[in-house]
Every structure is written in structure tokens, then in C-alpha cells.
Design a protein around this motif. Structure first.
Motif: not given
Ligand code: FAD
Ligand code: SF4
Lengths: 445, 453
Positions: A327-333, A375-383
């Protein structure tokens, strides 16, 4: 200028590379005790698991250093004399500097548990740790991991890859409770279950028991349970490595104290990366940042100051990422783990429990977006960063959601269901999806 | 660095996994028996038994190994296993494959009396099948085509299980399986069945160089309507469709979606993709070899046409001799013996990377006239190297990713594995507008050091 950098981790190396770019004349020396060449600490687990060989985790090929005139010294600096601007190395030589960067990283933090020095008990931070783990988990049947953070899950995954039965002790009621809200933690827990890793929540380590040869044979939890095991991984955090700083008059607290320019109290001595502690961290930010990304940014920033263009460290919008088994995880802000006054969050989860999106926004109109968990989705960091910086209203973000979709082509696109879920949860802010990703990715923003 | 890490005991295979591997081994044994047996009827039985056992064993093994595990990236012990980490098993596999190609190319031609050398029993074992499909007895190339297609289908199924968490990989793998089975096996067979020229609609000049040689073209044109269409098709694909499709999608539309060489690399070669050399030195060899080979085949083609136009007098036999040597050195030794025989040692795309003139042509288009690039996601790269590891073309992907730079490389075949394998979701294959194609992320300040070239 003669720049000496102690530590060839991401911080030291980024600084060296940036100084070379800014000042082609500078003489730059990187001193490191751990390895002859820079390697990626974050990839240690992949070497253990056999995905990569040790030589595959070097970010640069060996010719890179000589071609860019970056001198490498494979030794430990044992003494720093700031009056004479001189370093003593353990190979018997001394090194003079005009400017010095301390990028000495961290060391595993141990809490003085009885038995923590038994053979087969360790943290995972550096190459000797990797070597010890490879040796001590050879052919064992059960390992115990202590700690419910990022390194804890990595250690569990490593043991799992060798078919070793794994048990994880987590002090809190859920995984990574300080960072992940309960729903996201639940998804991670699903990963543990799917991979047959047992997790004991609300359970702490009390003691480690050894056998007659001084090797670990069991752990005892605070609940009094004794769990037989042949290896214990301590993933309870890291602390700044102050060894060298403490031999000098450089001021330290938990870390090496620096101002926003990453300057220590001593002229011409700088500190950055895992080992540095900001005297006055910006509001909402932590004084010690222990990440690959922040190390890189601090290394880059301090290079400018070293080259005579004093540049304060501005981290920008926070971001981080990790992977929990599959499971991939990305967080912003800003993405707090629990209810926060003034903030509301919208949460959507895919029925498969392999995907989720949480968007944090201000409770008062116009409901500016402040953070994301994916989680489990990839988001575009710049956006995402742009939306957060511009305090974009959540309704606008929802309508434009496809712009932030960074999943590969042909992946299922969830924008429609996400917007539907949002409209159900927040009927007072009706949203119509305007921007889907479409079949192919077009980078137009 | 390079700490000495003892190779750990690898997790033992389950009884079911052992059984499936035993079936594959029994299949190989049956193949040896087919080669050795003197009785024609039994030869055929052994051959079909061999194909059945190898197929069943491979499918069962893949299902147990990948289909039974949670969907995700499965690379455990990749470099530690002898078969995929250049150990003894790999060398033996390489030797057997290389030996097969040597025998196939130079020792199994028809001697005029229907004897195909060491592979004779296998060739005749397929006679019935060949009669059924092509209305003619089998030859060594039919045997090769059958094995080749079977390898793509079986190992393709393995790839479908292994990469089932990625729809891009599922569709792409389905595509190479489809094109191999349909366009490189069934259609050429049916064409022969109907007394038409054997023609592969998925191979074009300059890879299938003879398709635009005067000899082939005149032969086809004399054949009538179908032959004319084939010439037309070949020319349109080489000179019109290739630039247009590459402009929109990059070289991947061919190399990792359609091409049979690519198809084999993506399926049967998948366990070996990590073996490609990522060093700068290897990149230099790539450039030194692949463009001269493209130049060579262009020169030979031009020469042949000049000869043809001038009625073969002025330039003598130069074109023909060139074509013959090219066929031997590049067509056979490079693409077959080295290209596939060395899979377990050098990786699965040696031919595509160092030798294929079509790849060179597509690569030039991709680099200079295409919308395709691999974007990197801001500053999220942790330099772990998983992307470079899985790059079968030997691109050191992390060099770009860790600087926030997009990857625009002639050699990239767009297999998408770097994006699939990246644990931080950094990489994405995109067909954006051409402006800003080289623009780096503002989130990492790309250093201008000479990292590449
Ligand atoms: C297993 C693991 C996984 C991680 N995964 C992630 C991740 O996914 N994402 C993320 O953002 N972060 C991750 N981190 C954290 C990240 O790796 C660190 O924040 C980062 O490496 C710190 O870099 P640095 O350059 O400041 O220090 P270091 O990388 O620790 O480098 C310091 C170097 O200095 C050397 N040194 C110290 N003192 C001396 C001396 N006196 N003389 C000579 N040499 C000396 C040390 O030996 C060391 O090599 C991970 C960490 C670990 C351990
Ligand atoms: S792009 Fe992804 S796989 Fe490649 S080095 Fe960076 S984090 Fe690792």
C-alpha cells in the motif's frame, strides 16, 4: 574556499553537489565513517530483501566524485577544534577547513530496556546494522519488531520476505497513531493481516531475555506476556548523532542547534539534516526533521549560505510518502491524525480497502484546502502543493480532482465516486466534477 | 561500500511449488527423449507430452508463486536466487539457450531429404500441426515459431499474475501476447495455408530489413493483390505510421506493445530484466553500436536499390554480399544467439538496446519528435534505485528522478515497470504537449552537474 563536510548522507552530498555548482573553484571534501561512497539509506530494506544488490543503492556511479572534484575521505572524525578550524580523523590525519558542515545524521534511539544489548537485538539505521540483521536473522523462525512507525513496518516486511514469522509490538491503539487517522491506520492494519504479520496494539516492550550465550531468546511485554523469538528489531525512533559536535564548543540540545540559516553558534560551522535542531522552528514545524527529503532541502539551502548567499531554510508545503507492504501512501500539507479545531476532513475509501483519499480543509468558508492523505492512489505533488499554497476552496479542488491524478494510464479513475461521496457528506457544498484525468495522461495543468 | 552480506537460506518452496517445477523438469526430459527416440510415432508423443508438461508446470508455478500472493510488487530474493542473480542455474540456462540458437541457425536446415539435423525429431513431431495450420509439413522455423509463441503465452500468463495490480501492465502484456499469437503465428500460417506469401504484419523495415529489399518487393508485387498490399503495408508502417504513432505515444507503441522481440523480452525475459547494465559505460556502447547498425542497414538497402535501378552492373555484388553478412552477424548472431541466448546473463533487452535498427530509428523519433516522456512527481524520490533495477533497457532512471527531471531517452521502450516498481509513486509515463517536455520539477533544484553523458 575549503569546505569540509562530515557525513556523506543525502544532506552532506546534496550540499557538496550544490556548492560545486555554485562555486566551481571550491575545494570540497566529504568525510564519512560509514561507507566510501554515498548510498541511499532508504533502500537498505531492498538490499536485505534481495530486490537490489548493495552496489545498486548508490545514487551516483563511482566516477561521479572524481569527475566533479569531490574528495572522499573514508574515516571517522573524532575531534573538532573550532578555534584552529581543524578536524582530527581516526586514521591519524588532520583536516583543516574554512567552512565546515556537520551532516552527521542520526543514531537509533534505545530506551534502556533490560536486555537491549543482547546479541540479536538491534535497530536499523546503517550498513553495520544491515549486516548484523542479515547475519542474525539467518535461518531463524520468529522475530519481534518493537515500534509502530515507518521503520517498524519496514522491518516487518523484511522479515516476512524471508518467511520469518513476525510479531510487531505497538504502544498505541493503532498503527502510527501520531500521524495516521484511524481509517488510514486501519488500511495499514489490513496489510499486516494480509501478509500474516501479527500486531499487538497497546503493547509495550518491558524486557528482553537472553540465553546462556548472550543471545536473545524471548521478549516480555508490559502485559507480562513472554514471547519466544530469536531476533528483536527496535524501531522506536532515531536521535541526532552528536558524537563529533560534543567534542567541540558547538552548542547542542537534542540536536546541533542552528538558526534558520543552518548556522551553529560557531562561525563557519554549519549543521543540517537529521542532526540539526532549529532554535526557533517556524510555527507548526518540528525543530528536528528526520527525513530524506528535508535532508536534501537543508543540504541545498545551506550550500547557498556557505557560498556567501545567506539563504534561510524554507521547507515549503510539507510532503512525505511511504509504502506499507503493498500500500502506497502520500501526504501533502497539514494532515493531522485526529480532530483539529478549525479543520474538517473529507474521507473516501475504496471498497477494496486498498485505496483512500482524505482532504483536509478549513471549517469556515471558503473552506480552503490545507492537506491531503492518499493511500493506494498517486497524487501529483505540484498540483496539491499549488492548491494548498493558493488556499483553494475544497469545492474547486473536488471539481478539478482529475488534475492531481498521477496514477498510470488505464488505472481505474475514482474521481466520479469520490465527488459523489463528497456531495453526500457535504451536501451544503455541491460539486460537479469538471476535470477527469482521461485515458492518457496529458501534463497540461 | 559493498558490505559482505552472507546469502541467507531462501524460503523453501512449498510442496505444490516443487511439484510444478518437477513437471517442468519432466517436460524437459520428455523433450530430450523426443530428440533421442528413433520411433517416429513415439517422438511425437514425447514432444506433445513435453509441451504439455512444461506448459502445465509453468502455469501452475506462476499461479502459486504470484497468483496466490497479495497483488503487488514481488521482487523478493531476486538477486539472491541463482536463476535470476547470475548464479550457476543462470549460466546453464544461458548455455542451453545459446546452444539451441546455434543449432537452429546453422545446423538444422533441410538437407534436401527432409532431414533437419539435430532438431529433426522435433520438427517432424510438429508435421501434423503444421499441416493443419499451414497445409505444409513443418520446418525448423515452424518449430522455432511454435516454441517462441508458446514461451510468450506461458510467461505472459505469468506476467499477468505477477503484475495484476497494474492495469497498464495487464493491458500491455495482453497486447504482446495477442500480437504474437495472431500476427506472428496464426496469420502467417493461414497465409501459407491459402498459398499466399508468408508475411508478418507486425515486423517492418529496418528490423525486418528484407521486407524493403528489391528482391522481396518485386517478388511480392508479382504475387498480385495480396502481395501488393503487403508491400504497401510495409512501406506505410515504416515511413508513415511509425513516425506518427511515435509522435503521440513514444516508441512503446511498438517495442513493448507489438514487437515479437519485445514480446519475448517482456514475458519470458521478465525474470531477467534487472540484469541489464546501468553504467554510463554501457550507455556509451549502446550509442556506439545501435546507430552504426541502423546506418549499415540503410546503406545496404540503398545499395541494393541502386543496383536494382542500374541493373546490377555498376556496384557489382556489394549490396548482396553486405546483406548476407548483415543477416549473419546482426540478424542471426546478434538478435538470436546473443539477444536471447544471453537473457539470463545480460538481461532481456540486449538486442533491443544494442542492436536493433528499428529501435534506433524509433529512438531518434522518440527523443526528438515525440510527446512521450516519463514524468517525475515533484520531490518524492528517495533514490532507492528500484526503478533503475527493473529497467530492462539499462537506463539509470533514478539519475533523472532524484533530480526531479523528466526522462526523455531514446532507448526507453515504455514498459512502465519503473513506474510500477517505484515505492513512492514518483514515475508516470505521459504523452504531454512537447513544450516543457524537458522541464524539471521546481520542487527539487536540479543541479547542473555532469551526471549524465
Ligand atoms: C531504514 C530507513 C528507512 C528510511 N526511509 C525513509 C523514507 O522512506 N523517506 C524519508 O524521507 N526518510 C527515510 N529515512 C530517513 C532518512 O534516511 C534520513 O533522514 C536521512 O538519511 C538523513 O540524512 P543525513 O544526510 O542527514 O544523515 P545520514 O544519512 O545519517 O548521514 C550521516 C553520515 O555521517 C556519518 N558520520 C556521522 N558522524 C561522523 C563522524 N564523526 N565522522 C565521519 N562520519 C560521520 C555517518 O556514518 C553517516 O554515514 C529512513 C531511514 C532509515 C534508517
Ligand atoms: S523514482 Fe522511485 S524507484 Fe526510482 S529511485 Fe526514486 S523513489 Fe526509488
Amino acid at each position: 574556499m575549503r569546505l569540509v563536510i562530515i557525513g556523506n548522507g543525502i544532506t552532506g552530498v546534496t550540499c557538496a553537489v550544490a556548492v560545486r555548482r555554485l562555486n566551481p573553484e571550491a575545494r570540497i571534501t566529504l568525510v564519512s565513517a560509514e561507507s566510501a561512497h554515498h548510498y541511499s539509506r532508504t533502500a537498505l530494506m531492498y538490499v536485505y530483501m534481495g530486490h537490489l544488490r548493495p552496489q545498486d543503492i548508490k545514487p551516483y556511479e563511482d566516477w561521479f566524485w572524481a569527475e566533479n572534484r569531490l574528495e572522499l575521505v573514508h574515516a571517522s572524525a573524532t575531534l573538532l577544534n573550532t578555534e584552529e578550524q581543524l578536524l582530527v580523523l581516526d586514521n591519524g590525519t588532520t583536516l583543516a577547513y574554512d567552512q565546515l558542515l556537520l551532516a552527521t545524521g542520526s543514531a537509533s534511539k534505545l530506551y534502556g530496556w533490560p536486555g537491549q544489548h543482547l546479541a540479536g537485538v538491534q535497530g536499523l539505521y546503517n550498513l553495520p546494522d544491515l549486516q548484523a540483521m542479515t547475519r542474525d536473522t539467518h535461518g531463524i523462525s520468529r522475530g519481534v519488531v518493537v515500534g509502530g512507525g515507518l521503520i517498524g513496518v519496514e522491518l516487518a516486511e523484511m522479515l516476512h520476505s524471508r518467511g520469518i514469522e513476525t510479531l510487531v509490538l505497538v504502544r498505541e491503539a493503532r498503527y502510527w497513531a501520531g500521524v495516521l487517522p484511524p481509517e488510514e491506520a486501519q488500511l495499514v492494519d489490513r496489510q499486516f493481516q494480509e501478509n500474516h504479520v501479527t500486531v499487538r496494539y497497546r503493547t509495550e516492550l518491558r524486557e528482553i531475555l537472553g540465553d546462556t550465550q548472550g543471545r536473545v531468546r524471548a521478549v516480555v511485554t508490559t502485559a507480562g506476556e513472554e514471547i519466544a523469538c530469536q531476533w528483536v528489531g527496535l524501531a522506536t525512533g532515531v536521535a541526532p548523532n552528536l558524537g563529533l559536535a560534543l567534542t567541540s564548543n558547538v552548542e547542542t540540545d537534542r540536536g546541533i542547534l542552528v538558526d534558520e540559516y543552518l548556522r551553529t553558534n560557531v562561525p563557519n560551522v554549519f549543521a543540517a539534516g537529521d542532526c540539526a535542531q532549529f532554535r526557533r522552528p517556524a510555527s507548526g514545524e518540528v525543530p528536528i526533521e528526520q527525513l530524506w527529503y528535508t535532508g536534501r532541502m537543508q543540504g541545498e539551502t545551506v550550500a547557498h549560505t556557505i557560498c556567501g548567499h545567506p539563504t534561510p531554510y524554507r521547507r515549503g508545503v510539507w510532503f512525505n510518502s511511504a509504502k506499507f507492504f503493498n500500500l502506497e501512501y502520500q501526504t501533502y500539507g497539514q494532515a493531522p491524525a485526529g480532530p483539529t479545531p478549525g479543520l474538517t476532513s473529507f474521507y473516501w475509501e475504496h471498497p477494496s480497502a486498498r485505496g483512500a483519499l482524505r482532504i483536509y480543509f478549513r471549517s469556515e468558508a471558503p473552506h480552503a484546502v490545507v492537506g491531503f492523505n492518499a493511500m493506494g492512489l498517486r497524487l501529483r505533488q505540484a498540483v496539491c502543493e499549488h492548491w494548498i499554497q493558493q488556499a483553494t476552496a475544497v469545492a474547486t479542488v473536488m471539481a478539478q480532482l482529475g488534475k492531481a491524478n498521477f496514477d498510470p494510464e488505464f488505472f481505474p479513475q475514482h474521481e466520479n465516486t469520490i465527488v459523489k461521496a463528497f456531495n453526500q457528506q457535504f451536501p451544503q457544498q455541491p460539486v460537479v466534477l469538471k476535470h477527469r484525468k482521461g485515458l492518457f495522461n496529458f501534463t497540461k495543468r | 561500500m559493498t558490505p559482505t552480506l552472507a546469502t541467507p537460506p531462501l524460503p523453501t518452496s512449498s510442496p505444490a511449488e516443487k511439484l510444478s517445477l518437477a513437471a517442468v523438469a519432466a517436460g524437459v526430459l520428455a523433450l530430450v527423449l523426443a530428440l533421442a527416440d528413433a520411433d517416429a510415432a513415439r517422438q511425437q508423443t514425447w514432444l506433445y507430452l513435453a509441451l504439455g508438461l512444461v506448459s502445465a508446470g509453468t502455469l501452475a508455478w506462476s499461479w502459486l508463486k504470484f497468483g496466490q500472493k497479495p497483488a503487488g510488487v514481488h521482487q523478493n530474493n531476486l538477486w539472491l536466487r541463482a536463476s535470476t542473480g547470475r548464479g550457476a542455474v543462470a549460466w546453464v540456462t544461458g548455455l542451453v539457450l545459446t546452444g539451441f540458437y546455434v543449432v537452429l541457425y546453422w545446423y538444422s536446415g533441410d538437407d534436401g531429404r527432409g532431414n533437419f539435423g539435430p532438431l529433426n525429431n522435433l520438427v517432424h513431431g510438429l508435421d501434423d500441426f503444421s499441416q493443419w495450420l499451414r497445409a505444409r509439413p513443418a520446418d525448423q522455423w515452424f518449430l522455432y515459431g511454435t516454441f517462441y509463441t508458446l514461451a510468450i503465452l506461458l510467461m505472459g500468463t505469468r506476467a499477468l499474475w505477477k503484475y495484476r495490480h497494474s492495469r497498464y501492465q495487464l493491458i500491455r502484456t495482453g497486447s504482446v501476447m495477442f500480437f504474437q499469437l495472431g500476427f506472428a503465428f496464426i496469420i502467417p500460417g493461414l497465409l501459407q495455408f491459402f498459398q499466399q506469401p508468408e508475411f508478418y504484419f507486425t515486423y517492418f523495415w529496418p528490423l525486418k530489413y528484407e521486407y524493403l529489399f528489391p528482391g522481396t518487393v518485386t517478388g511480392l508485387v508479382h504475387n498480385g493483390g495480396v502481395g501488393m498490399f503487403m508491400v504497401f503495408w510495409g512501406a506505410v508502417m515504416s515511413f508513415l505510421a511509425t513516425p506518427v504513432l511515435t509522435y503521440f505515444y513514444g516508441k512503446r507503441w511498438y517495442c513493448s506493445w507489438v514487437c515479437g522481440c519485445g514480446g519475448l523480452a517482456e514475458t519470458a525475459g521478465d525474470p531477467y530484466r534487472q540484469l541489464s547494465d546501468k553504467s554510463r559505460a554501457a550507455w556509451r556502447w549502446e550509442v556506439r553500436l545501435i546507430y552504426p547498425i541502423l546506418g549499415l542497414i540503410i546503406a545496404i538497402t540503398v545499395l541494393l536499390w541502386a543496383n536494382f535501378a542500374l541493373n546490377s552492373t555498376l556496384l557489382g555484388e556489394a549490396g548482396n554480399v553486405g546483406a548476407k553478412w548483415y543477416g549473419f552477424a546482426i540478424g542471426a548472431v546478434f538478435s538470436g544467439v546473443i539477444g536471447v541466448g544471453f537473457y539470463p546473463i545480460l538481461g532481456s533487452r540486449v538486442w533491443c538496446r544494442f542492436g536493433c535498427p528499428m529501435a534506433a530509428y524509433l529512438g531518434l523519433l522518440q527523443k526528438h519528435f515525440s510527446r512521450f516522456r516519463i514524468s517525475t512527481n515533484g520531490g518524492q524520490c528517495i533514490s532507492c534505485g528500484n526503478c533503475s533495477n527493473v529497467c530492462e533497457m539499462g537506463i539509470d532512471v533514478k539519475q533523472y528522478a532524484q533530480r526531479g527531471a523528466p526522462i526523455v531517452r531514446a532507448s526507453c521502450v515504455g514498459c512502465g515497470l519503473c513506474s510500477t516498481a517505484c515505492p513512492r509513486g514518483v514515475l508516470n509515463l505521459e504523452n504531454g504537449p512537447r513544450e516543457g517536455r524537458y522541464q524539471s520539477s521546481q520542487l527539487i533544484h536540479a543541479d547542473s552537474l555532469r551526471i549524465l553523458s
